[in-house]
Design a protein around this motif. Sequence first.
Motif, short mmCIF file in Angstrom:
data_model
loop_
_atom_site.label_atom_id
_atom_site.label_comp_id
_atom_site.label_asym_id
_atom_site.label_seq_id
_atom_site.Cartn_x
_atom_site.Cartn_y
_atom_site.Cartn_z
N GLY A 110 0.80 -1.22 0.00
CA GLY A 110 0.00 0.00 0.00
C GLY A 110 0.82 1.26 0.00
O GLY A 110 0.34 2.31 0.42
N GLY A 111 2.07 1.19 -0.48
CA GLY A 111 2.92 2.36 -0.53
C GLY A 111 3.77 2.57 0.70
O GLY A 111 4.57 3.51 0.75
N HIS A 112 3.63 1.70 1.70
CA HIS A 112 4.44 1.84 2.92
C HIS A 112 5.90 1.48 2.69
O HIS A 112 6.77 1.92 3.43
CB HIS A 112 3.86 0.95 4.03
CG HIS A 112 2.59 1.48 4.62
ND1 HIS A 112 2.53 2.10 5.84
CD2 HIS A 112 1.32 1.50 4.13
CE1 HIS A 112 1.29 2.47 6.09
NE2 HIS A 112 0.54 2.11 5.07
N TYR A 113 6.15 0.67 1.66
CA TYR A 113 7.52 0.24 1.36
C TYR A 113 7.78 0.35 -0.13
O TYR A 113 6.85 0.41 -0.95
CB TYR A 113 7.75 -1.21 1.80
CG TYR A 113 7.98 -1.37 3.28
CD1 TYR A 113 9.27 -1.45 3.80
CD2 TYR A 113 6.91 -1.42 4.16
CE1 TYR A 113 9.49 -1.58 5.17
CE2 TYR A 113 7.11 -1.56 5.53
CZ TYR A 113 8.40 -1.64 6.02
OH TYR A 113 8.60 -1.76 7.38
N LEU A 114 9.07 0.38 -0.48
CA LEU A 114 9.52 0.21 -1.85
C LEU A 114 10.34 -1.07 -1.90
O LEU A 114 11.18 -1.31 -1.04
CB LEU A 114 10.40 1.39 -2.29
CG LEU A 114 9.81 2.80 -2.22
CD1 LEU A 114 10.80 3.81 -2.80
CD2 LEU A 114 8.48 2.90 -2.94
#
Length: 224
Positions: A110-114
Motif C-alpha cells: 500500500g505504498g508503505h515500502y519500496l
Amino acid sequence: MRTESSEEREREREREREREPRGTARRRRWTRQVPAGVVGVAAVSLIALTVSPVNAEPDRAKPPRGRNPLPAPPQIRDLDFLLGSYTCDYTPPPGGKPAVLKLNTKRALGGHYLYTDATLEPGSVVGRSSFGWNPVDGTFITQYHDNWGSSGNYTSSGWKDGHLIFKGPLTQVITPNASGQTTGVKLDLKDDYQVLGPGHFKDTTSFTFPDGITLQGSYDCRRQ
C-alpha cells in the motif's frame, strides 16, 4: 348493607374498567402479574441492548480489496527517485572489475515500502532491498538479501545537503555454496545517494572491513 355496598363498589370498578382504553387495561393487568424486580431487570436489559453497539468492539471485517486502511507515511515520498527501472554502471574500487546493475523498484504494501529487485552481472547475483520508514525512531530503513546468502540492515536519518546516506552492517558471502555452509565477512556498509537529475542518481558505496580498511565504489544509475 356491607355486602350490598361491596357489590356496588365492585360493579362500579367493572364499569370504570370497561370505559378505559383497551391498551391501558392490558398494561394494568401485565403490571399486576409481573413482579417489580422482574420489570427492573427487563428495563436494564433493554437499556443494555440499546447502548451495547456503542461500546462493542470495532468491526474486524476485512477492508475492501484495493483499499489500504492506513495511508502510507508522507516521508516515503523522499524515496520516489528510486522508482522505475534503472541500469547502473558500477565503477569498482582499485583492482576491481566493472559491472552492470539492473534495478526495478516498485511500491509495496500500500505504498508503505519500496521493493527493489536487482541483478548484478557478471556474477549472477540477484538481490532484493526493501525501503521503508520507521515511524518510532524517525528513520528510513533498508533490508537487503540476495541469492548468495548475503544480508544487511541499514538506516538513514534522511536527506541532508543533497545526500541520503544509509549505514549499517552487511554480512557478505565470499563464496556461495549450495550446502548452506560457507565463509563470509562482516562489513560496515555506507550508501550515499545523490539525485543528479530526472531519472538519474548516483550511489557511492563504501565497505569497511573488520581491520579498518575501507573500499569505495560507485553506481551511476539512469532510468530506462
